[in-house]
Motif scaffolding. Structure first.
Motif, PDB file in Angstrom:
ATOM      1  N   SER A   1      70.089  14.629  88.924  1.00 33.66           N
ATOM      2  CA  SER A   1      70.110  14.876  87.487  1.00 33.66           C
ATOM      3  C   SER A   1      70.852  16.179  87.217  1.00 33.66           C
ATOM      4  O   SER A   1      70.556  17.211  87.832  1.00 33.66           O
TER       5      SER A   1
ATOM      6  N   GLY B   1      71.788  16.875  83.713  1.00 31.31           N
ATOM      7  CA  GLY B   1      71.687  17.063  82.270  1.00 31.31           C
ATOM      8  C   GLY B   1      70.931  15.899  81.673  1.00 31.31           C
ATOM      9  O   GLY B   1      70.472  15.003  82.388  1.00 31.31           O
ATOM     10  N   TYR B   2      70.795  15.919  80.368  1.00 29.82           N
ATOM     11  CA  TYR B   2      70.082  14.845  79.687  1.00 29.82           C
ATOM     12  C   TYR B   2      70.814  13.520  79.896  1.00 29.82           C
ATOM     13  O   TYR B   2      71.933  13.352  79.445  1.00 29.82           O
ATOM     14  N   ASP B   3      70.188  12.616  80.624  1.00 30.87           N
ATOM     15  CA  ASP B   3      70.757  11.300  80.937  1.00 30.87           C
ATOM     16  C   ASP B   3      72.130  11.384  81.604  1.00 30.87           C
ATOM     17  O   ASP B   3      73.005  10.554  81.376  1.00 30.87           O
ATOM     18  N   GLU B   4      72.332  12.404  82.428  1.00 34.98           N
ATOM     19  CA  GLU B   4      73.543  12.556  83.225  1.00 34.98           C
ATOM     20  C   GLU B   4      73.147  12.767  84.677  1.00 34.98           C
ATOM     21  O   GLU B   4      72.247  13.546  84.974  1.00 34.98           O
TER      22      GLU B   4
ATOM     23  N   THR C   1      76.517   8.508  83.112  1.00 34.40           N
ATOM     24  CA  THR C   1      75.867   8.938  81.887  1.00 34.40           C
ATOM     25  C   THR C   1      75.198   7.769  81.194  1.00 34.40           C
ATOM     26  O   THR C   1      75.534   6.614  81.445  1.00 34.40           O
TER      27      THR C   1
END
Length: 117
Positions: free
Chosen positions: A49, A51-54, A114
């Motif tokens: 992970s 980042g947010y949803d990355e 993503t």
């Protein structure tokens, strides 16, 4: 009669596709002729992970090797193997894996997956 070619057997291929997101699918070449490749799906080797949803992802080289060895012993025992025509006029290994996605040779780098959600 189609001439067998083995120069790309064991190579990993990657398909990056999506709309408002990037999906990544990895495959390994288990069989090859002059015009076609047979590929089997493989899992991520790493999934980090960032980042947010990355997520940074890589292909599982160990699973790729295991699948090739298993296919050579007993082709029917490997799930998900599909034949695809190689793309003509391409300098590197490439094939369409669906109507919207192309798989090309993977070179081991981390790729960013993503999600839109």
């Amino acid at each position: 009669m189609t001439k067998e070619n083995h120069s790309n057997v064991g190579k990993i291929m990657v398909s990056e596709w999506g709309y408002d997101q990037t999906n990544i699918d990895f495959y390994v070449v288990v069989r090859e002729t002059e015009a076609s490749v047979w590929i089997a799906p493989i899992a991520f080797g790493s999934y980090e992970s960032v980042g947010y949803d990355e997520h940074n992802v890589t292909a599982s080289k160990n699973q790729a090797q295991q699948i090739v060895e298993q296919y050579q012993k007993d082709p029917k025992s490997v799930q998900g193997v599909e034949m695809h025509r190689k793309m003509k006029n391409s300098d590197e290994l490439a094939c369409w894996v669906s109507s919207f996605a192309i798989a090309t040779e993977y070179h081991g780098e981390e790729l960013l997956e993503t999600s839109y959600y």
